[in-house]
Design a protein around this motif. Structure first.
Motif, PDB file in Angstrom:
ATOM      1  N   ALA A  40       0.848  -1.181   0.000  1.00 31.44           N
ATOM      2  CA  ALA A  40       0.000   0.000   0.000  1.00 31.44           C
ATOM      3  C   ALA A  40       0.891   1.241   0.000  1.00 31.44           C
ATOM      4  CB  ALA A  40      -0.916  -0.010   1.222  1.00 31.44           C
ATOM      5  N   PRO A  41       0.372   2.375  -0.463  1.00 33.33           N
ATOM      6  CA  PRO A  41       1.176   3.595  -0.485  1.00 33.33           C
ATOM      7  C   PRO A  41       1.754   3.933   0.879  1.00 33.33           C
ATOM      8  CG  PRO A  41      -0.837   3.906  -1.729  1.00 33.33           C
ATOM      9  CD  PRO A  41      -0.958   2.579  -1.038  1.00 33.33           C
ATOM     10  N   GLY A  42       3.039   4.187   0.920  1.00 28.63           N
ATOM     11  CA  GLY A  42       3.690   4.566   2.158  1.00 28.63           C
ATOM     12  C   GLY A  42       3.974   3.430   3.112  1.00 28.63           C
ATOM     13  N   LYS A  43       3.681   2.211   2.684  1.00 27.73           N
ATOM     14  CA  LYS A  43       3.902   1.054   3.567  1.00 27.73           C
ATOM     15  C   LYS A  43       4.875   0.073   2.919  1.00 27.73           C
ATOM     16  CE  LYS A  43      -0.535   1.205   5.967  1.00 27.73           C
ATOM     17  NZ  LYS A  43      -1.721   0.407   6.415  1.00 27.73           N
ATOM     18  N   GLU A  44       5.432  -0.784   3.758  1.00 27.54           N
ATOM     19  CA  GLU A  44       6.331  -1.815   3.247  1.00 27.54           C
ATOM     20  C   GLU A  44       5.525  -2.927   2.568  1.00 27.54           C
ATOM     21  OE1 GLU A  44      10.018  -1.420   6.474  1.00 27.54           O
ATOM     22  OE2 GLU A  44       8.895  -3.289   6.282  1.00 27.54           O
ATOM     23  N   ARG A  45       6.207  -3.626   1.683  1.00 32.78           N
ATOM     24  CA  ARG A  45       5.566  -4.769   1.045  1.00 32.78           C
ATOM     25  C   ARG A  45       5.410  -5.885   2.074  1.00 32.78           C
ATOM     26  NH1 ARG A  45       7.517  -6.372  -4.922  1.00 32.78           N
ATOM     27  NH2 ARG A  45       7.328  -4.111  -4.988  1.00 32.78           N
ATOM     28  N   GLU A  46       4.211  -6.468   2.127  1.00 29.93           N
ATOM     29  CA  GLU A  46       3.958  -7.510   3.104  1.00 29.93           C
ATOM     30  C   GLU A  46       3.507  -8.795   2.418  1.00 29.93           C
ATOM     31  OE1 GLU A  46       0.893  -6.337   5.829  1.00 29.93           O
ATOM     32  OE2 GLU A  46      -0.620  -6.057   4.255  1.00 29.93           O
ATOM     33  N   MET A  83      -9.479 -13.917  -3.500  1.00 27.34           N
ATOM     34  CA  MET A  83      -9.628 -13.037  -2.336  1.00 27.34           C
ATOM     35  C   MET A  83     -11.107 -12.771  -2.094  1.00 27.34           C
ATOM     36  SD  MET A  83      -6.519 -10.343  -3.075  1.00 27.34           S
ATOM     37  CE  MET A  83      -7.380  -9.546  -4.434  1.00 27.34           C
ATOM     38  N   ASN A  84     -11.584 -13.152  -0.930  1.00 29.96           N
ATOM     39  CA  ASN A  84     -12.980 -12.947  -0.545  1.00 29.96           C
ATOM     40  C   ASN A  84     -13.058 -12.021   0.655  1.00 29.96           C
ATOM     41  OD1 ASN A  84     -13.739 -14.854  -2.541  1.00 29.96           O
ATOM     42  ND2 ASN A  84     -13.524 -16.548  -1.076  1.00 29.96           N
ATOM     43  N   SER A  85     -14.230 -11.456   0.850  1.00 35.55           N
ATOM     44  CA  SER A  85     -14.479 -10.574   1.999  1.00 35.55           C
ATOM     45  C   SER A  85     -13.422  -9.479   2.104  1.00 35.55           C
ATOM     46  CB  SER A  85     -14.511 -11.389   3.299  1.00 35.55           C
ATOM     47  OG  SER A  85     -15.503 -12.394   3.239  1.00 35.55           O
ATOM     48  N   LEU A  86     -13.168  -8.829   1.009  1.00 31.65           N
ATOM     49  CA  LEU A  86     -12.115  -7.820   0.972  1.00 31.65           C
ATOM     50  C   LEU A  86     -12.488  -6.601   1.812  1.00 31.65           C
ATOM     51  CD1 LEU A  86     -11.139  -8.182  -2.759  1.00 31.65           C
ATOM     52  CD2 LEU A  86      -9.535  -8.308  -0.857  1.00 31.65           C
ATOM     53  N   LYS A  87     -11.449  -5.995   2.369  1.00 34.54           N
ATOM     54  CA  LYS A  87     -11.611  -4.839   3.238  1.00 34.54           C
ATOM     55  C   LYS A  87     -10.939  -3.612   2.618  1.00 34.54           C
ATOM     56  CE  LYS A  87     -11.117  -8.039   7.123  1.00 34.54           C
ATOM     57  NZ  LYS A  87     -10.337  -8.375   8.349  1.00 34.54           N
ATOM     58  N   PRO A  88     -11.419  -2.431   2.925  1.00 31.38           N
ATOM     59  CA  PRO A  88     -10.807  -1.219   2.349  1.00 31.38           C
ATOM     60  C   PRO A  88      -9.308  -1.108   2.630  1.00 31.38           C
ATOM     61  CG  PRO A  88     -12.920  -0.683   3.331  1.00 31.38           C
ATOM     62  CD  PRO A  88     -12.637  -2.112   3.681  1.00 31.38           C
ATOM     63  N   GLU A  89      -8.887  -1.550   3.799  1.00 29.70           N
ATOM     64  CA  GLU A  89      -7.471  -1.451   4.154  1.00 29.70           C
ATOM     65  C   GLU A  89      -6.600  -2.418   3.360  1.00 29.70           C
ATOM     66  OE1 GLU A  89     -10.009  -2.044   6.197  1.00 29.70           O
ATOM     67  OE2 GLU A  89      -9.510  -3.551   7.740  1.00 29.70           O
ATOM     68  N   GLU A  90      -7.234  -3.256   2.542  1.00 29.04           N
ATOM     69  CA  GLU A  90      -6.459  -4.174   1.710  1.00 29.04           C
ATOM     70  C   GLU A  90      -6.198  -3.610   0.315  1.00 29.04           C
ATOM     71  OE1 GLU A  90      -9.008  -7.670   2.614  1.00 29.04           O
ATOM     72  OE2 GLU A  90      -7.170  -8.485   3.520  1.00 29.04           O
ATOM     73  N   THR A  91      -6.559  -2.362   0.147  1.00 27.06           N
ATOM     74  CA  THR A  91      -6.221  -1.666  -1.081  1.00 27.06           C
ATOM     75  C   THR A  91      -4.702  -1.569  -1.207  1.00 27.06           C
ATOM     76  OG1 THR A  91      -8.258  -0.379  -1.140  1.00 27.06           O
ATOM     77  CG2 THR A  91      -6.349   0.555  -2.265  1.00 27.06           C
ATOM     78  N   ALA A  92      -4.177  -2.055  -2.327  1.00 25.59           N
ATOM     79  CA  ALA A  92      -2.726  -2.110  -2.500  1.00 25.59           C
ATOM     80  C   ALA A  92      -2.417  -2.610  -3.908  1.00 25.59           C
ATOM     81  CB  ALA A  92      -2.083  -3.048  -1.478  1.00 25.59           C
ATOM     82  N   GLY A 119       2.986  -6.095 -10.871  1.00 24.13           N
ATOM     83  CA  GLY A 119       1.932  -5.854  -9.898  1.00 24.13           C
ATOM     84  C   GLY A 119       0.590  -5.553 -10.547  1.00 24.13           C
ATOM     85  N   THR A 120      -0.461  -5.733  -9.768  1.00 27.42           N
ATOM     86  CA  THR A 120      -1.809  -5.403 -10.214  1.00 27.42           C
ATOM     87  C   THR A 120      -2.518  -4.661  -9.078  1.00 27.42           C
ATOM     88  OG1 THR A 120      -3.844  -6.298 -11.200  1.00 27.42           O
ATOM     89  CG2 THR A 120      -2.775  -7.648  -9.510  1.00 27.42           C
ATOM     90  N   GLN A 121      -3.185  -3.568  -9.425  1.00 25.58           N
ATOM     91  CA  GLN A 121      -3.808  -2.715  -8.418  1.00 25.58           C
ATOM     92  C   GLN A 121      -5.139  -3.298  -7.964  1.00 25.58           C
ATOM     93  OE1 GLN A 121      -2.777   0.434  -6.980  1.00 25.58           O
ATOM     94  NE2 GLN A 121      -4.536   0.007  -5.650  1.00 25.58           N
ATOM     95  N   VAL A 122      -5.312  -3.392  -6.667  1.00 23.98           N
ATOM     96  CA  VAL A 122      -6.581  -3.794  -6.072  1.00 23.98           C
ATOM     97  C   VAL A 122      -7.067  -2.625  -5.216  1.00 23.98           C
ATOM     98  CG1 VAL A 122      -7.706  -5.347  -4.433  1.00 23.98           C
ATOM     99  CG2 VAL A 122      -6.035  -6.249  -6.071  1.00 23.98           C
ATOM    100  N   THR A 123      -8.264  -2.162  -5.517  1.00 26.17           N
ATOM    101  CA  THR A 123      -8.857  -1.063  -4.767  1.00 26.17           C
ATOM    102  C   THR A 123     -10.181  -1.525  -4.180  1.00 26.17           C
ATOM    103  OG1 THR A 123      -7.831   0.570  -6.227  1.00 26.17           O
ATOM    104  CG2 THR A 123      -9.668   1.318  -4.858  1.00 26.17           C
ATOM    105  N   VAL A 124     -10.283  -1.447  -2.869  1.00 22.75           N
ATOM    106  CA  VAL A 124     -11.495  -1.862  -2.175  1.00 22.75           C
ATOM    107  C   VAL A 124     -12.169  -0.600  -1.635  1.00 22.75           C
ATOM    108  CG1 VAL A 124     -12.486  -3.363  -0.415  1.00 22.75           C
ATOM    109  CG2 VAL A 124     -10.329  -3.997  -1.524  1.00 22.75           C
ATOM    110  N   SER A 125     -13.268  -0.257  -2.248  1.00 23.46           N
ATOM    111  CA  SER A 125     -13.921   0.999  -1.891  1.00 23.46           C
ATOM    112  C   SER A 125     -15.374   0.967  -2.321  1.00 23.46           C
ATOM    113  CB  SER A 125     -13.208   2.171  -2.565  1.00 23.46           C
ATOM    114  OG  SER A 125     -13.894   3.387  -2.324  1.00 23.46           O
ATOM    115  N   SER A 126     -16.208   1.668  -1.551  1.00 24.50           N
ATOM    116  CA  SER A 126     -17.603   1.782  -1.928  1.00 24.50           C
ATOM    117  C   SER A 126     -17.837   3.062  -2.730  1.00 24.50           C
ATOM    118  CB  SER A 126     -18.485   1.765  -0.674  1.00 24.50           C
ATOM    119  OG  SER A 126     -18.077   2.776   0.226  1.00 24.50           O
TER     120      SER A 126
END
Length: 126
Positions: A40-46, A83-92, A119-126
């Motif tokens: 995610a932006p500003g974070k380390e790769r996990e 990936m199921n039950s995705l959460k907004p914080e999993e945007t990366a 890489g491929t962008q995943v965005t979890v947002s309403s």
């Protein structure tokens, strides 16, 4: 030339699902450890998940256990991440990475892998 190409990312609502693909060329997945990572932006790769061809074991980070499933299609030389039950914080940006051999303690440490895709962008947002 060894190459990994990720696909399948996109925009999904919270609670939704996506399936990512990682197509390998120039080498056979059978002899490599394959990992899915995200950054995610500003974070380390996990590390998210990884598969060891040597013993057929699949490992998941605690925060995705029960929601994400890693699989592979040997005929297509491709690995997947459902990936199921995705959460907004999993945007990366999600990456797949490969290494011929790795110590167990480093399975979820991206710097210990030798190859990765764009890489491929995943965005979890309403």
């Amino acid at each position: 030339q060894l190459q990994l190409v990720e696909s399948g990312g996109g925009l999904v609502q919270p609670g939704g699902s996506l399936r990512l693909s990682c197509a390998a060329s120039g080498f056979t997945l059978d002899y490599y450890v394959i990992g899915w990572f995200r950054q995610a932006p500003g974070k380390e790769r996990e590390g998210v998940s990884c598969f060891k061809s040597s013993d057929g074991s699949t490992y998941y980070a605690d925060f995705v256990t029960g929601r994400f499933t890693m699989s592979r299609d040997n005929a297509k030389n491709t690995v997947y991440l459902q990936m199921n039950s995705l959460k907004p914080e999993e945007t990366a940006v999600y990456y797949c990475e490969a290494v011929r051999g790795i110590a167990p303690m480093n399975l979820f440490r991206a710097p210990h892998y030798d190859y990765w895709g764009q890489g491929t962008q995943v965005t979890v947002s309403s």
